[in-house]
Design a protein around this motif. Structure first.
Motif, PDB file in Angstrom:
ATOM      1  N   VAL A  70       1.190  -0.984  -0.224  1.00 21.52           N
ATOM      2  CA  VAL A  70       0.301  -0.010   0.008  1.00 21.52           C
ATOM      3  C   VAL A  70       1.354   1.408   0.521  1.00 21.52           C
ATOM      4  CG1 VAL A  70      -1.602  -0.892   0.877  1.00 21.52           C
ATOM      5  CG2 VAL A  70      -0.477   0.004   2.294  1.00 21.52           C
ATOM      6  N   ALA A  71       2.197   0.895   0.548  1.00 21.48           N
ATOM      7  CA  ALA A  71       3.077   2.614   0.539  1.00 21.48           C
ATOM      8  C   ALA A  71       3.541   1.950  -0.805  1.00 21.48           C
ATOM      9  CB  ALA A  71       3.906   2.244   1.711  1.00 21.48           C
ATOM     10  N   LEU A 101       2.808  -0.733  16.459  1.00 19.26           N
ATOM     11  CA  LEU A 101       3.877  -1.370  16.828  1.00 19.26           C
ATOM     12  C   LEU A 101       3.862  -0.322  18.482  1.00 19.26           C
ATOM     13  CD1 LEU A 101       6.587  -1.264  14.299  1.00 19.26           C
ATOM     14  CD2 LEU A 101       5.202  -3.415  15.408  1.00 19.26           C
ATOM     15  N   LEU A 102       3.173  -0.687  20.265  1.00 25.71           N
ATOM     16  CA  LEU A 102       3.202  -0.973  20.882  1.00 25.71           C
ATOM     17  C   LEU A 102       4.526  -0.662  21.688  1.00 25.71           C
ATOM     18  CD1 LEU A 102      -0.594  -1.946  22.360  1.00 25.71           C
ATOM     19  CD2 LEU A 102       0.696   0.321  20.474  1.00 25.71           C
ATOM     20  N   PHE A 113       8.859   2.616  13.823  1.00 21.49           N
ATOM     21  CA  PHE A 113       7.763   4.632  13.965  1.00 21.49           C
ATOM     22  C   PHE A 113       8.151   4.431  12.299  1.00 21.49           C
ATOM     23  CE2 PHE A 113       7.425   8.717  13.361  1.00 21.49           C
ATOM     24  CZ  PHE A 113       6.122   9.321  13.672  1.00 21.49           C
ATOM     25  N   ASP A 114       9.316   4.732  12.256  1.00 22.59           N
ATOM     26  CA  ASP A 114       8.917   4.396  10.396  1.00 22.59           C
ATOM     27  C   ASP A 114       8.192   3.327   9.979  1.00 22.59           C
ATOM     28  OD1 ASP A 114      10.869   6.959  11.101  1.00 22.59           O
ATOM     29  OD2 ASP A 114      12.706   5.861  10.721  1.00 22.59           O
ATOM     30  N   ARG A 115       8.502   2.372  10.528  1.00 24.81           N
ATOM     31  CA  ARG A 115       7.721   1.223   9.752  1.00 24.81           C
ATOM     32  C   ARG A 115       6.111   1.718  10.440  1.00 24.81           C
ATOM     33  NH1 ARG A 115       8.642  -4.126  12.523  1.00 24.81           N
ATOM     34  NH2 ARG A 115       6.951  -4.648  10.881  1.00 24.81           N
ATOM     35  N   MET A 116       5.878   1.954  11.046  1.00 26.52           N
ATOM     36  CA  MET A 116       4.746   2.536  10.970  1.00 26.52           C
ATOM     37  C   MET A 116       3.971   3.967   9.716  1.00 26.52           C
ATOM     38  SD  MET A 116       3.294   1.984  14.991  1.00 26.52           S
ATOM     39  CE  MET A 116       3.990   2.920  15.689  1.00 26.52           C
ATOM     40  N   HIS A 117       4.759   4.820  10.227  1.00 30.68           N
ATOM     41  CA  HIS A 117       4.437   5.530   9.426  1.00 30.68           C
ATOM     42  C   HIS A 117       4.330   5.421   7.880  1.00 30.68           C
ATOM     43  CE1 HIS A 117       5.341   9.553   7.246  1.00 30.68           C
ATOM     44  NE2 HIS A 117       5.022  10.328   8.460  1.00 30.68           N
ATOM     45  N   ARG A 118       5.239   4.125   7.424  1.00 28.27           N
ATOM     46  CA  ARG A 118       5.430   4.404   5.740  1.00 28.27           C
ATOM     47  C   ARG A 118       3.854   3.801   5.849  1.00 28.27           C
ATOM     48  NH1 ARG A 118       6.176  -0.150   2.827  1.00 28.27           N
ATOM     49  NH2 ARG A 118       7.783   0.649   0.544  1.00 28.27           N
ATOM     50  N   THR A 119       3.710   2.724   6.414  1.00 23.75           N
ATOM     51  CA  THR A 119       2.137   1.499   6.194  1.00 23.75           C
ATOM     52  C   THR A 119       1.298   3.003   6.309  1.00 23.75           C
ATOM     53  OG1 THR A 119       3.411  -0.173   6.728  1.00 23.75           O
ATOM     54  CG2 THR A 119       0.972  -0.098   6.485  1.00 23.75           C
ATOM     55  N   PRO A 154      -1.741   4.963  27.315  1.00 20.29           N
ATOM     56  CA  PRO A 154      -0.292   4.617  27.048  1.00 20.29           C
ATOM     57  C   PRO A 154       0.161   3.354  26.971  1.00 20.29           C
ATOM     58  CG  PRO A 154      -1.319   4.869  29.685  1.00 20.29           C
ATOM     59  CD  PRO A 154      -2.388   4.413  29.277  1.00 20.29           C
ATOM     60  N   THR A 155       1.713   3.898  26.033  1.00 13.34           N
ATOM     61  CA  THR A 155       2.106   2.477  24.953  1.00 13.34           C
ATOM     62  C   THR A 155       1.551   3.350  24.075  1.00 13.34           C
ATOM     63  OG1 THR A 155       0.709   0.516  24.942  1.00 13.34           O
ATOM     64  CG2 THR A 155       2.522   1.107  26.897  1.00 13.34           C
ATOM     65  N   TYR A 156       0.643   4.079  23.411  1.00  8.78           N
ATOM     66  CA  TYR A 156      -0.381   4.269  22.065  1.00  8.78           C
ATOM     67  C   TYR A 156       0.467   5.161  21.629  1.00  8.78           C
ATOM     68  CZ  TYR A 156      -3.164  -0.192  22.483  1.00  8.78           C
ATOM     69  OH  TYR A 156      -3.795  -1.707  22.993  1.00  8.78           O
ATOM     70  N   GLY A 157       1.274   5.943  22.420  1.00  9.36           N
ATOM     71  CA  GLY A 157       1.547   7.631  21.449  1.00  9.36           C
ATOM     72  C   GLY A 157       1.986   7.719  19.924  1.00  9.36           C
ATOM     73  N   ALA A 158       3.144   6.440  18.794  1.00  8.33           N
ATOM     74  CA  ALA A 158       3.105   6.357  18.404  1.00  8.33           C
ATOM     75  C   ALA A 158       2.563   5.487  17.513  1.00  8.33           C
ATOM     76  CB  ALA A 158       4.713   5.841  18.115  1.00  8.33           C
ATOM     77  N   TYR A 159       1.665   5.007  17.504  1.00  6.12           N
ATOM     78  CA  TYR A 159       0.459   4.652  16.560  1.00  6.12           C
ATOM     79  C   TYR A 159      -0.668   5.468  17.027  1.00  6.12           C
ATOM     80  CZ  TYR A 159      -4.005   1.739  15.148  1.00  6.12           C
ATOM     81  OH  TYR A 159      -4.814   1.017  14.857  1.00  6.12           O
ATOM     82  N   VAL A 160      -1.010   6.087  17.856  1.00  6.39           N
ATOM     83  CA  VAL A 160      -2.252   6.931  17.493  1.00  6.39           C
ATOM     84  C   VAL A 160      -1.577   8.883  16.918  1.00  6.39           C
ATOM     85  CG1 VAL A 160      -3.134   6.458  19.510  1.00  6.39           C
ATOM     86  CG2 VAL A 160      -2.134   8.510  19.983  1.00  6.39           C
ATOM     87  N   ALA A 161       0.026   8.947  16.567  1.00  6.12           N
ATOM     88  CA  ALA A 161       0.399   9.892  15.735  1.00  6.12           C
ATOM     89  C   ALA A 161      -0.409   9.767  14.670  1.00  6.12           C
ATOM     90  CB  ALA A 161       1.325  10.104  16.555  1.00  6.12           C
ATOM     91  N   THR A 162       0.392   8.087  14.010  1.00  3.16           N
ATOM     92  CA  THR A 162       0.014   7.512  12.605  1.00  3.16           C
ATOM     93  C   THR A 162      -1.461   7.708  12.628  1.00  3.16           C
ATOM     94  OG1 THR A 162      -0.447   5.053  12.790  1.00  3.16           O
ATOM     95  CG2 THR A 162       2.010   6.512  12.488  1.00  3.16           C
ATOM     96  N   LYS A 163      -2.351   7.666  13.229  1.00  4.25           N
ATOM     97  CA  LYS A 163      -3.911   7.448  12.787  1.00  4.25           C
ATOM     98  C   LYS A 163      -4.825   9.015  13.012  1.00  4.25           C
ATOM     99  CE  LYS A 163      -4.288   3.179  11.731  1.00  4.25           C
ATOM    100  NZ  LYS A 163      -4.768   2.422  10.706  1.00  4.25           N
ATOM    101  N   GLY A 164      -3.522   9.676  13.506  1.00  2.00           N
ATOM    102  CA  GLY A 164      -4.028  10.834  13.780  1.00  2.00           C
ATOM    103  C   GLY A 164      -3.842  11.992  12.690  1.00  2.00           C
ATOM    104  N   ALA A 165      -3.159  11.135  11.309  1.00  2.00           N
ATOM    105  CA  ALA A 165      -2.630  11.478  10.277  1.00  2.00           C
ATOM    106  C   ALA A 165      -3.829  11.258   9.410  1.00  2.00           C
ATOM    107  CB  ALA A 165      -1.596  11.734   9.924  1.00  2.00           C
ATOM    108  N   VAL A 166      -4.576   9.552   9.595  1.00  2.00           N
ATOM    109  CA  VAL A 166      -5.528   9.759   8.745  1.00  2.00           C
ATOM    110  C   VAL A 166      -7.210  10.518   9.169  1.00  2.00           C
ATOM    111  CG1 VAL A 166      -7.067   7.046   8.191  1.00  2.00           C
ATOM    112  CG2 VAL A 166      -4.785   7.063   9.136  1.00  2.00           C
ATOM    113  N   ASP A 167      -6.977  10.952  10.797  1.00  2.00           N
ATOM    114  CA  ASP A 167      -8.556  11.614  10.848  1.00  2.00           C
ATOM    115  C   ASP A 167      -8.232  13.006  10.006  1.00  2.00           C
ATOM    116  OD1 ASP A 167      -8.795   9.719  12.316  1.00  2.00           O
ATOM    117  OD2 ASP A 167      -8.971  10.527  14.183  1.00  2.00           O
ATOM    118  N   ALA A 168      -7.420  13.582   9.724  1.00  2.00           N
ATOM    119  CA  ALA A 168      -7.309  14.330   9.039  1.00  2.00           C
ATOM    120  C   ALA A 168      -7.276  14.334   7.969  1.00  2.00           C
ATOM    121  CB  ALA A 168      -5.282  15.166   9.687  1.00  2.00           C
ATOM    122  N   LEU A 169      -6.301  13.797   7.374  1.00  2.00           N
ATOM    123  CA  LEU A 169      -6.437  13.435   5.774  1.00  2.00           C
ATOM    124  C   LEU A 169      -8.117  13.000   5.092  1.00  2.00           C
ATOM    125  CD1 LEU A 169      -5.153  13.201   3.049  1.00  2.00           C
ATOM    126  CD2 LEU A 169      -4.983  10.610   3.647  1.00  2.00           C
TER     127      LEU A 169
END
Length: 251
Positions: A70-71, A101-102, A113-119, A154-169
């Motif tokens: 997908v990337a 990845l938590l 984080f880079d892996r999650m951001h890419r996908t 807690p522990t979901y910070g990097a993951y939710v950062a990627t999903k916050g981008a999905v919300d905005a987009l």
């Protein structure tokens, strides 16, 4: 007076990324039950994708499996090309593909984080770009977010950062498609009994999260698929929204 019969309507065509995974597979089967021709898009594990296709065909539906990262913009464009050539167009795109990845932020491996951001981020941009270029009038794009963006666990910070981008987009795209008769929404599941959620959690943690909703259970992939089917079908007046699908877990 003899009326001219209406032309026979061809089945709507749906592309489901991550269609071999827990929620993606449930979405694929559910859309097929609504009469759509479903393209089960997968990155790895073709055996799982082919099993979803076999399940759909055995139930009387129509489905095929297609591979794409997908990337990778080239692979995703080629996927949509193949779908249009085989089926004449695309009516629904459901982008479920994602990884989680938590870790507490202080201990986060930035490679994770880079892996999650890419996908999760680049993958959403790449798939959505092809979707908005190609969806036919009356179409629907459904992205996947997470309820944890508001629960702030807690522990979901990097993951939710990627999903916050999905919300905005998602909200921006709904406005960019003004006049196209195409809806754009995101579904934000809560704790759902999939391998993505269950992996690495002890039973105490699973039980605690299952008790959080007023319904006092984990969500099931079919619960999420029902919401997707609504957005992909009759829910034409829901647009530019991020729907929390979590059994009533408080923010």
């Amino acid at each position: 007076m003899t009326q001219t019969p209406l032309p026979e309507r061809l089945p709507r065509v749906a592309v489901v990324t991550g269609g071999s995974g827990g929620i993606g597979a449930a979405v694929s089967r559910r859309l097929a039950r609504d009469g759509m021709t479903v393209v089960v898009a997968y990155a790895g594990r073709p055996d799982r994708a082919e099993q979803v296709v076999a399940d759909i065909v055995a139930a009387g539906g129509q489905a095929t499996a297609e591979q794409a990262d997908v990337a990778d913009e080239g692979e995703v464009a080629a996927l949509f090309d193949r779908v249009e050539q085989a089926h004449g167009g695309v009516d629904v795109v459901v982008h479920t593909a994602g990884i989680m990845l938590l870790a507490p932020l202080a201990e986060l491996d930035l490679a994770d984080f880079d892996r999650m951001h890419r996908t999760n981020v680049r993958g959403t941009v790449v798939v959505d770009q092809q979707a908005v270029r190609r969806l036919r009038p009356g179409g629907a794009l459904v992205n996947f977010s997470t309820s944890v963006t508001s629960l702030a666990l807690p522990t979901y910070g990097a993951y939710v950062a990627t999903k916050g981008a999905v919300d905005a987009l998602t909200m921006v795209l709904a406005r960019e498609l003004r006049g196209r008769d195409v809806t754009v929404n995101a579904v934000a599941p809560g704790p759902t009994a999939t391998p993505l959620f269950l992996d690495g959690k002890d039973q105490e943690t699973i039980d605690r999260l299952a008790a959080a909703p007023p319904l006092e259970r984990l969500g099931q992939p079919d619960d999420i698929a029902e919401t997707v089917a609504f957005l992909a079908g009759p829910g034409r007046w829901v647009n530019g929204q991020v729907l929390l699908v979590n059994g009533g877990v408080a923010r």
